[in-house]
Design a protein around this motif. Sequence first.
Motif, PDB file in Angstrom:
ATOM      1  N   LEU A  34       0.698  -1.279   0.035  1.00  0.00           N
ATOM      2  CA  LEU A  34       0.061  -0.078  -0.086  1.00  0.00           C
ATOM      3  C   LEU A  34       1.063   1.456   0.164  1.00  0.00           C
ATOM      4  O   LEU A  34       0.514   2.213  -0.739  1.00  0.00           O
ATOM      5  CB  LEU A  34      -1.021  -0.083   1.165  1.00  0.00           C
ATOM      6  N   PHE A  35       1.969   1.117   0.734  1.00  0.00           N
ATOM      7  CA  PHE A  35       2.831   2.640   0.986  1.00  0.00           C
ATOM      8  C   PHE A  35       4.094   2.428  -0.242  1.00  0.00           C
ATOM      9  O   PHE A  35       4.813   3.276  -0.111  1.00  0.00           O
ATOM     10  CB  PHE A  35       3.362   2.580   2.232  1.00  0.00           C
ATOM     11  N   GLY A  36       4.151   1.325  -0.967  1.00  0.00           N
ATOM     12  CA  GLY A  36       5.182   1.199  -2.106  1.00  0.00           C
ATOM     13  C   GLY A  36       6.412   0.644  -1.220  1.00  0.00           C
ATOM     14  O   GLY A  36       7.744   1.183  -1.887  1.00  0.00           O
ATOM     15  N   PHE A  37       6.557  -0.055  -0.340  1.00  0.00           N
ATOM     16  CA  PHE A  37       7.830  -0.493   0.474  1.00  0.00           C
ATOM     17  C   PHE A  37       7.727  -1.868   0.308  1.00  0.00           C
ATOM     18  O   PHE A  37       7.048  -2.392   0.129  1.00  0.00           O
ATOM     19  CB  PHE A  37       7.778   0.281   1.716  1.00  0.00           C
ATOM     20  N   GLN A  38       9.142  -2.415   0.624  1.00  0.00           N
ATOM     21  CA  GLN A  38       9.173  -3.840   1.005  1.00  0.00           C
ATOM     22  C   GLN A  38       9.115  -4.212   2.338  1.00  0.00           C
ATOM     23  O   GLN A  38       9.373  -3.146   3.029  1.00  0.00           O
ATOM     24  CB  GLN A  38      10.525  -4.427   0.522  1.00  0.00           C
ATOM     25  N   ARG A  39       8.477  -5.135   2.556  1.00  0.00           N
ATOM     26  CA  ARG A  39       8.254  -5.169   4.256  1.00  0.00           C
ATOM     27  C   ARG A  39       9.365  -4.929   5.198  1.00  0.00           C
ATOM     28  O   ARG A  39       9.337  -4.317   6.118  1.00  0.00           O
ATOM     29  CB  ARG A  39       7.497  -6.567   4.570  1.00  0.00           C
ATOM     30  N   PRO A  40      10.757  -5.610   4.927  1.00  0.00           N
ATOM     31  CA  PRO A  40      11.707  -5.199   5.607  1.00  0.00           C
ATOM     32  C   PRO A  40      12.259  -3.763   5.809  1.00  0.00           C
ATOM     33  O   PRO A  40      12.654  -3.391   6.880  1.00  0.00           O
ATOM     34  CB  PRO A  40      12.867  -6.156   4.958  1.00  0.00           C
ATOM     35  N   GLU A  41      11.769  -2.871   4.986  1.00  0.00           N
ATOM     36  CA  GLU A  41      12.287  -1.511   5.063  1.00  0.00           C
ATOM     37  C   GLU A  41      11.250  -0.786   6.070  1.00  0.00           C
ATOM     38  O   GLU A  41      11.667   0.357   6.456  1.00  0.00           O
ATOM     39  CB  GLU A  41      11.767  -0.967   3.582  1.00  0.00           C
ATOM     40  N   GLU A  77      -9.930   8.929   9.073  1.00  0.00           N
ATOM     41  CA  GLU A  77      -9.496   9.054   7.792  1.00  0.00           C
ATOM     42  C   GLU A  77      -8.312  10.155   7.766  1.00  0.00           C
ATOM     43  O   GLU A  77      -8.704  11.305   8.255  1.00  0.00           O
ATOM     44  CB  GLU A  77     -10.750   9.457   6.805  1.00  0.00           C
ATOM     45  N   ARG A  78      -7.545   9.862   6.777  1.00  0.00           N
ATOM     46  CA  ARG A  78      -6.389  10.852   7.031  1.00  0.00           C
ATOM     47  C   ARG A  78      -5.433  10.501   5.646  1.00  0.00           C
ATOM     48  O   ARG A  78      -5.635   9.659   4.787  1.00  0.00           O
ATOM     49  CB  ARG A  78      -5.430  10.625   8.055  1.00  0.00           C
ATOM     50  N   ILE A  79      -4.749  11.465   5.126  1.00  0.00           N
ATOM     51  CA  ILE A  79      -4.056  11.550   3.833  1.00  0.00           C
ATOM     52  C   ILE A  79      -2.667  11.161   4.489  1.00  0.00           C
ATOM     53  O   ILE A  79      -2.012  11.288   5.443  1.00  0.00           O
ATOM     54  CB  ILE A  79      -3.698  13.072   3.499  1.00  0.00           C
ATOM     55  N   MET A  80      -2.038  10.123   3.630  1.00  0.00           N
ATOM     56  CA  MET A  80      -0.919   9.309   4.030  1.00  0.00           C
ATOM     57  C   MET A  80       0.116   9.527   2.794  1.00  0.00           C
ATOM     58  O   MET A  80      -0.406   9.937   1.694  1.00  0.00           O
ATOM     59  CB  MET A  80      -1.045   7.928   4.349  1.00  0.00           C
ATOM     60  N   ALA A  81       1.403   9.249   2.955  1.00  0.00           N
ATOM     61  CA  ALA A  81       2.203   9.393   1.779  1.00  0.00           C
ATOM     62  C   ALA A  81       2.969   8.079   1.518  1.00  0.00           C
ATOM     63  O   ALA A  81       3.366   7.276   2.558  1.00  0.00           O
ATOM     64  CB  ALA A  81       3.482  10.559   2.249  1.00  0.00           C
ATOM     65  N   SER A  82       3.120   7.736   0.475  1.00  0.00           N
ATOM     66  CA  SER A  82       3.860   6.338  -0.079  1.00  0.00           C
ATOM     67  C   SER A  82       5.360   6.696  -0.293  1.00  0.00           C
ATOM     68  O   SER A  82       5.839   7.831  -0.184  1.00  0.00           O
ATOM     69  CB  SER A  82       3.123   5.930  -1.427  1.00  0.00           C
ATOM     70  N   ALA A  83       5.982   5.636  -0.526  1.00  0.00           N
ATOM     71  CA  ALA A  83       7.619   5.707  -0.669  1.00  0.00           C
ATOM     72  C   ALA A  83       7.813   6.729  -1.642  1.00  0.00           C
ATOM     73  O   ALA A  83       9.193   7.654  -1.562  1.00  0.00           O
ATOM     74  CB  ALA A  83       7.914   4.411  -1.093  1.00  0.00           C
TER      75      ALA A  83
END
Length: 182
Positions: A34-41, A77-83
């Motif tokens: 969802l956030f554009g990361f790999q889990r270990p990151e 509900e909020r705005i979040m940021a991806s990688a």
Amino acid sequence: MTSPPKFALSELPVPLVFATHRIIRDCNDAFADLFGFQRPELVDASFFRLYPAIADFVRTGEMWRSNLAGGALYYDERIMASADGRRFWCRVNGRAQDATDPFAAALYCFEPINRPVTDVTLKLTGRQRQVLTLVAQGKTNAAIAAELGLSQRTVEAHRLRLARSVGVANSAELIAWFLSQP
């Protein structure tokens, strides 16, 4: 009698994260994706890296501290940021495991909302976006004030400034504007 099923976080199909003191201790691949990361990151990283600004991170923490205590289930509900810096709306549900400290250990579910982040919504302050999402959920000024730890008059002032900033006349038009963003 059968024993209740047991599932690992990684087996669940919705974006889930387990955190202690706002540090991601474990998450599933759906959350990382969802956030554009790999889990270990993300494991052992602060939630701060998923917010558009430090003020959003701090404000959300203050709100959750006052509303998630006692093991209560809470959402916002909020705005979040991806990688890659992309902003998106998200509905966050959470429950603290420690009734005395909502951040000691908590489980959160993140659900992306099909609501675009526009230039207008980005120009609103974090508090204005927070009030706007609660208004859109149908909450009264009194309920919003209690939830955010503000006075009712402060909430009324935020609603008035919101309506003026987007060019609408009342709360019904404000909600319609918010929900119909292109």
